[in-house]
Design a protein around this motif. Structure first.
Motif, PDB file in Angstrom:
ATOM      1  N   ASN A 101     -47.168   9.337   5.473  1.00  0.00           N
ATOM      2  CA  ASN A 101     -46.007   8.637   6.027  1.00  0.00           C
ATOM      3  C   ASN A 101     -45.972   8.734   7.549  1.00  0.00           C
ATOM      4  O   ASN A 101     -45.617   7.772   8.251  1.00  0.00           O
ATOM      5  N   GLU A 105     -52.425   2.543   0.475  1.00  0.00           N
ATOM      6  CA  GLU A 105     -51.155   2.435   1.201  1.00  0.00           C
ATOM      7  C   GLU A 105     -51.168   1.259   2.178  1.00  0.00           C
ATOM      8  O   GLU A 105     -50.144   0.607   2.387  1.00  0.00           O
ATOM      9  N   ARG A 158     -48.289  -1.489   1.967  1.00  0.00           N
ATOM     10  CA  ARG A 158     -47.351  -1.632   3.088  1.00  0.00           C
ATOM     11  C   ARG A 158     -47.673  -2.823   3.983  1.00  0.00           C
ATOM     12  O   ARG A 158     -46.906  -3.137   4.891  1.00  0.00           O
TER      13      ARG A 158
END
Length: 502
Positions: A404, A436, A440
């Motif tokens: 993150n 990811e 995203r």
């Protein structure tokens, strides 16, 4: 490490004929004194640490300037629960803080004018701890020697002389005659890492629990620190029991640095060096000239400048863990100032230069760690080769937090690439980050960094960091003052293994 006292020494010390002889000598000491004089001397021994050590216990190498100052500090801080005393080697800190003060604590309260701890007298329960059990037993041996064979002390306080038939007297314990019944002796001993299940103390003396072995072994260092973190579990009363941490600095990441970080303002500190600036004379002077001469000091300094072992020895006298071991000159550090709209400024001698971060080459660097802290640094390099640290993050993050953080920093700075060590990346982060990115809809380049190998030689992490010296010395790397984590690593490099950001 202190060698343990032999069985023969203990046998001679605690033999009844020896104790009886000391008692007769004690009786002779006070024959010419009135009861008022005796009462005054008893009170002074209980209330004046300097007098007890110098006049009663016979430590004639104590000096008023140094040890008298220590005693004043001890008296001024006697109500403080957590204290730390850091002194160079051979400053008689054990003699004063551990031997003299421990005996003083166990003396009866003559005028009922001391604090709670002082009023306990022989009922007090004191733990003497050292790096080794043998070292702690040596402390106990010296204390026992005074109580069983020092005529001056015995003449003033005959009521504290124990009887082997009724009190515990051995290598680990010394029990004085008391008004109560306790599982713990008056003086107990322990090596760092030891466990005394079910025993608790009014006063804990931690004397040199961190030594050469802990300095040179990460496992031993962590073991000592973990044991120290549990020391409060040995206290009888968390609000009134006391802990004195005494020692000499060996390393930046020793137990004393840890204690300062954990206890912060609750830890009252007394720290002296072999040389200090004298405000009155405006000179650097030795703090214990009666013990160390200019010739002694010159030898220590020459050895410090020639060998690594000499540097490590010097730290124990300078009592300052970075002196002589750090690699980077602190004067090489450069700093920038943040401005609005992605701009920064640097101060030249006569003018200020403005740099637009978006005109720089921005990269994100990641040092992964399976245990402990991970390091993430974002840098911006301008057209003149100057490197500005935009972010410095060092935390014990779990893998989801790390991922993150990558995406947050990417969307904040849009770096040209993320550089990460290849082995750990390929094993864990590559498939995760790729998934990811698709999820995203945020994509960025990744550069795999390989450790340099020449034949069987693999370049160490420290060797990589040392290569930065040419950049630092040329004034090409700039920090922001808020980045204290990487600034501390810079200041400590060479004396600390904490190098995740560098």
């Amino acid at each position: 490490m202190l060698n343990p006292v032999s069985d023969k020494d203990w046998e001679n010390l605690t033999s009844q004929p020896s104790i009886d002889l000391a008692k007769r000598q004690a009786d002779e000491q006070v024959k010419s004194l009135s009861s008022d004089q005796i009462e005054y001397l008893r009170w002074r021994a209980k209330s004046d640490t300097w007098y007890l050590g110098y006049a009663i216990l016979g430590y004639k190498k104590f000096t008023e300037k140094l040890h008298g100052h220590m005693c004043q500090w001890m008296n001024a801080t006697r109500h403080d629960q957590y204290r730390m005393m850091l002194l160079p080697r051979s400053y008689f800190k054990t003699t004063l803080y551990t031997i003299t003060h421990s005996i003083q604590l166990a003396l009866p309260d003559i005028r009922n004018d001391t604090d709670y701890i002082g009023r306990l007298g022989p009922d007090i329960r004191i733990l003497l701890a050292h790096e080794s059990q043998g070292g702690a037993s040596r402390f106990l041996y010296e204390i026992t020697s005074h109580i069983l064979s020092n005529p001056k002390l015995m003449s003033l306080f005959p009521e504290i002389v124990p009887d082997k038939r009724n009190q515990r007297i051995n290598k680990q314990e010394l029990e004085l005659p008391r008004t109560g019944y306790f599982a713990e002796p008056t003086f107990d001993t322990m090596g760092s890492g030891g466990l005394n299940q079910g025993r608790h103390y009014d006063f804990i003396k931690l004397d040199d629990i961190f030594g050469i072995e802990a300095r040179d072994s990460r496992a031993k260092r962590e073991s000592v620190i973990t044991w120290y973190d549990n020391i409060q579990s040995f206290l009888i009363d968390l609000s009134e029991s006391h802990v004195d941490l005494e020692g000499t600095r060996y390393a930046l990441d020793d137990v004393y640095a840890h204690a300062m970080e954990i206890y912060q303002d609750q830890l009252i500190k007394y720290i002296r060096r072999i040389e200090e600036y004298n405000e009155a004379t405006k000179k650097i002077e030795m703090t214990f000239p009666e013990k160390f001469t200019e010739k002694n000091l010159a030898i220590l300094k020459r050895n410090r400048d020639l060998t690594l072992s000499g540097k490590k020895t010097w730290i124990q006298y300078s009592n300052h863990p970075t002196e002589g071991l750090t690699e980077f000159d602190r004067s090489w550090k450069r700093f920038y100032t943040r401005l609005p709209n992605d701009r920064i400024s640097i101060q030249h001698e006569h003018w200020v230069e403005i740099i637009n971060i978006r005109d720089c080459d921005i990269v994100m660097l990641f040092d992964p760690a399976r245990t402990g802290s991970n390091g993430i640094v974002v840098t911006a390099e301008d057209s003149k080769g100057r490197i500005f640290t935009l972010e410095s993050i060092k935390e014990g993050m779990k893998d989801p937090e790390i991922v993150n953080t990558f995406f947050k920093l990417v969307q904040k700075w849009w770096p040209r690439t993320l550089a990460i060590e290849e082995v750990l990346f390929s094993a864990l982060y590559k498939p995760w980050l790729e998934a990811e990115m698709r999820l995203r809809n945020v994509r960025f380049n990744i550069t795999l960094v390989r450790r340099v190998r020449i034949g069987s030689f693999s370049e160490s992490k420290d060797e990589h960091i040392k290569a930065l010296s040419q950049y630092f010395s040329s004034g090409l790397i700039y920090f922001h003052l808020s980045q204290q984590n990487i600034i501390k690593e810079y200041d400590d490099f060479g004396a600390s293994e904490d190098t995740h950001l560098l």
